[in-house]
Design a protein around this motif. Structure first.
Motif, PDB file in Angstrom:
ATOM      1  N   LEU A 219       0.830  -1.205   0.000  1.00 19.18           N
ATOM      2  CA  LEU A 219       0.000   0.000   0.000  1.00 19.18           C
ATOM      3  C   LEU A 219       0.867   1.259   0.000  1.00 19.18           C
ATOM      4  CD1 LEU A 219      -2.869   1.110   0.225  1.00 19.18           C
ATOM      5  CD2 LEU A 219      -2.705   0.926   2.688  1.00 19.18           C
ATOM      6  N   ILE A 220       1.868   1.290   0.894  1.00 20.09           N
ATOM      7  CA  ILE A 220       2.740   2.467   0.957  1.00 20.09           C
ATOM      8  C   ILE A 220       3.467   2.642  -0.363  1.00 20.09           C
ATOM      9  CG2 ILE A 220       4.843   3.381   1.977  1.00 20.09           C
ATOM     10  CD1 ILE A 220       3.996   2.627   4.592  1.00 20.09           C
TER      11      ILE A 220
ATOM     12  N   ILE B  71       1.184   4.154  -2.923  1.00 13.47           N
ATOM     13  CA  ILE B  71       0.894   5.564  -2.671  1.00 13.47           C
ATOM     14  C   ILE B  71       2.114   6.438  -2.963  1.00 13.47           C
ATOM     15  CG2 ILE B  71       0.408   7.179  -0.807  1.00 13.47           C
ATOM     16  CD1 ILE B  71      -1.493   5.043   0.298  1.00 13.47           C
ATOM     17  N   MET B  72       3.295   5.957  -2.570  1.00 15.49           N
ATOM     18  CA  MET B  72       4.515   6.736  -2.812  1.00 15.49           C
ATOM     19  C   MET B  72       4.768   6.876  -4.314  1.00 15.49           C
ATOM     20  SD  MET B  72       5.761   7.682   0.024  1.00 15.49           S
ATOM     21  CE  MET B  72       5.194   7.402   1.673  1.00 15.49           C
TER      22      MET B  72
ATOM     23  N   LEU C 105       5.661  13.526   1.712  1.00 12.18           N
ATOM     24  CA  LEU C 105       5.343  12.129   1.426  1.00 12.18           C
ATOM     25  C   LEU C 105       4.749  11.448   2.655  1.00 12.18           C
ATOM     26  CD1 LEU C 105       8.266  10.698  -0.720  1.00 12.18           C
ATOM     27  CD2 LEU C 105       5.965  11.271  -1.435  1.00 12.18           C
TER      28      LEU C 105
ATOM     29  N   PRO D 100      -1.028   6.108   4.924  1.00  8.35           N
ATOM     30  CA  PRO D 100      -2.394   5.899   5.408  1.00  8.35           C
ATOM     31  C   PRO D 100      -2.445   5.599   6.902  1.00  8.35           C
ATOM     32  CG  PRO D 100      -1.813   4.292   3.722  1.00  8.35           C
ATOM     33  CD  PRO D 100      -0.594   5.062   3.999  1.00  8.35           C
TER      34      PRO D 100
END
Lengths: 353, 310
Positions: free
Chosen positions: A329-330, A333-334, B113, B118
């Motif tokens: 997920l990270i 998103i990044m 960033l 989340p």
């Protein structure tokens, strides 16, 4: 400068100053003492010795500086050290967050993990993967984007190109306020309207509705900023040629600012991809692959992390999967964030010429 | 100048204005439907909704109240603000006035960033990494400040309102830092140079020209962060071990927040239970609306002033 330090007498204009390395020396000294104290007292937590070292550093630099340089300089040094300490105190846990996620996430993250669901895997067993969650996330976020981009961009066009008077003021204010709606409230709204009153079941689409409530204000804000950057001369030139206003907006204003708008949309997507609370309320989550976002519960990545953690009963395999999903997920998103910045730089509106 | 006379123009204006009105309708609908469902639940409630220390909407008679949730939400947010605001201002100053220029740019970028990480990931990290680390600090606070009652600790797991506050502080740090940094960057260079020319040290420059200029920016940034902290759901739901009583000690597990309560109780809720949760969500909605509205008003007022100063 080096001449001043070489001469034995201090310069009469500047007063005594501490050499440049003193800050580092004090920092190293206080870190060492902090570590020694906590080792001697048998303290276990990393937080403790870091706090002791921080206090020693601030106090030490004030004390030494007050002795050599005087009170005003000492205050200045204290402020500088406090700012550094604030920075380090905040960056350490944030770095730990990224580091721990990466370290614990890579354990089970591989091709198998990305292409399989949890359908036949019990929560406490190893194995299984996040395919169903990735699918659900992409569909829910995709639908939310389809809803919120037209509404958001058109609202921004209204505010910048047409907006005068009370209505525009009200829209501006409520878009701002909408930015701050907690995601769980957006979920509750969709729950009460779509599921409880209209009687629709839990589905990925219900999640998309909740996500678009969170996305619209972000899209409006960023698009608005970008449209304001388009120079008025462009609009005037187009209108002077007899082009209708709507064609001017579609053919001149929007293409000029498209880079910024795309950036804003990508940042908005990045923001809602990680939302868990609304998904928990209106999409539910499942261990099986459900490719249809309009019917039956779906999974999503953040939901998967939560369920793996909550239903695991402390099993290591489930925690490993949760960390791996968090890392995915990270990373997603990044990457979106970085791409957004690349687009912004590449397509920046050419102004001021 | 005649505006929308051509059909294309009229249609386009209609679409654009329609979208604007749609946003207003959504906001009104959120308020209306939440109120509608909440009123159903409150109609069934036999106890006072605001002062009851219990959450039992399925009982006979149904009794539930938000006193514990209000307490937990306020306490955890206050802890978060007390930690996050000074530290964020410090980082913002570090980026704009203390760090070497290139380092400052990189850090600003990284913090941008981090604002995108989340909350579920913060929650996972909080419960599996931060909570074990907090034990030592808890013991120390208990030994030295336990006599105040506020820092009394029964040696339970560190899943209390205090840890939640610390975690919330970390989560709102990037947001507050970003907004504050932008404001500090707009400080007129002349103010700073004038102070330097008078022989001010760097701290005196910051105190005399940067902080006064940025004060309303810091306030509004903090309120934006407060809005986030009040509504944060998943991280709190994962870290806090909830209970429905008010515990004066911040270190003992217990308490709850609005959002956490909704997420934790939702799965087993009956229809009336859901409506009761929606009622508590409505209270949260109103609170965040007020906080955010106030923040925006402060920002808007500041814009007018800075126009006159520049």
């Amino acid at each position: 400068m080096s001449n001043a330090t070489l001469s034995s007498k201090p310069s009469s204009l500047r007063g005594a100053t501490l050499p440049g390395w003193s800050t580092w020396a004090i920092a190293a000294g206080s870190a060492a003492v902090g570590y020694a104290v906590s080792a001697a007292a048998g303290l276990h937590s990393d937080i403790q010795w870091a706090l002791i070292a921080a206090v020693l550093f601030v106090a030490g630099s004030y004390g030494i500086s007050a002795k050599v340089e005087g009170r005003r300089q000492a205050k200045d040094r204290t402020a500088t050290s406090m700012v550094w300490v604030a920075f380090l105190l905040a960056v350490t846990p944030l770095a730990s967050l990224i580091w721990e996620t990466a370290k614990r996430g890579v354990k089970v993250l591989d091709g198998y993990f990305l292409t399989h669901s949890m359908g036949v895997v019990a929560d406490a067993e190893p194995g299984g993967g996040i395919y169903h969650a990735i699918l659900g996330t992409l569909e829910q976020v995709g639908l939310a984007t389809l809803i919120s981009v037209p509404v958001g961009v058109l609202t921004a066009v209204y505010l910048v190109e047409y907006g005068r008077g009370r209505l525009a003021q009200a829209v501006t204010f409520f878009v701002d306020v909408m930015t701050g709606i907690p995601s769980i409230v957006a979920g509750l709204f969709v729950l009460s309207l779509w599921i409880l009153i209209l009687g629709m079941g839990e589905s990925g689409f219900a999640g998309s509705l909740a996500l678009s409530i969170l996305m619209i204000p972000v899209v409006v804000r960023s698009t608005e900023e970008m449209l304001k950057l388009v120079p008025n001369e462009l609009r005037e030139a187009s209108l002077a040629l007899g082009v209708p206003k709507w064609r001017t907006i579609l053919k001149v204003v929007l293409p000029t600012s498209i880079g910024g708008i795309v950036t804003g949309v990508m940042l908005a997507i990045a923001r809602v991809t990680g939302e868990t609370a609304p998904v928990l309320l209106v999409v539910w989550g499942t261990d099986f692959i459900n490719a249809n976002p309009f019917q039956d519960p779906q999974e999503s990545l953040p939901m998967y992390i939560y369920l793996q953690w909550a239903n695991s009963g402390g099993s290591g395999a489930a925690y490993d999967r949760a960390w791996a999903a968090a890392l995915t997920l990270i990373a997603f998103i990044m990457i979106l964030n970085l791409l957004a910045r690349v687009v912004a730089r590449w397509k920046a509106p050419k102004t001021g010429r | 100048m005649r505006g929308a006379t051509r059909p294309g123009d009229r249609i386009f204006l209609g679409l654009a204005r329609g979208s604007g009105i749609f946003v207003l309708v959504v906001m009104a609908a959120i308020a209306a439907f939440l109120t509608y469902r909440a009123s159903k639940a409150i109609g069934e409630n036999e106890a006072n909704f605001f002062t009851t220390f219990e959450w039992n909407p399925t009982g006979v008679p149904a009794e539930f109240g938000i006193a514990v949730l209000a307490f937990g939400t306020v306490v955890s947010s206050v802890i978060a603000m007390v930690i996050a605001v000074p530290v964020s201002v410090g980082i913002a100053l570090f980026i704009t006035h203390y760090a070497p220029r290139r380092l400052g740019g990189t850090i600003a970028y990284v913090i941008d960033l981090l604002a995108a990480v989340p909350s579920i990931v913060y929650g996972l990290w909080g419960v599996l990494v931060l909570v074990p680390q907090m034990d030592g600090l808890y013991g120390w606070l208990d030994d030295h400040l336990g006599w105040t009652g506020v820092f009394d600790w029964d040696e339970g797991p560190a899943r209390s309102l205090f840890t939640v506050g610390v975690l919330l502080a970390l989560m709102i740090l990037p947001i507050i830092t970003n907004v504050t940094r932008e404001v500090f960057r707009q400080v007129p260079r002349m103010h700073e140079e004038a102070a330097l020319a008078l022989g001010a040290t760097r701290w005196e420059v910051v105190r005399m020209s940067v902080l006064p200029f940025g004060r309303s920016g810091i306030i509004s940034a903090s309120m934006l962060g407060l809005g986030r902290a009040l509504g944060e759901t998943m991280a709190v739901a994962m870290v806090l071990s909830p209970s429905f009583d008010i515990n004066l000690s911040l270190l003992n597990a217990g308490g709850g927040t609005f959002a956490q309560n909704i997420a934790s109780k939702f799965n087993e809720a009956t229809p009336i239970g859901r409506d009761a949760l929606i009622a508590s969500g409505l209270v949260l909605f109103v609170i965040t609306l007020l906080v955010n509205g106030a923040a925006r008003l402060i920002i808007a007022r500041r814009k007018e002033y800075s126009g006159a100063n520049a």
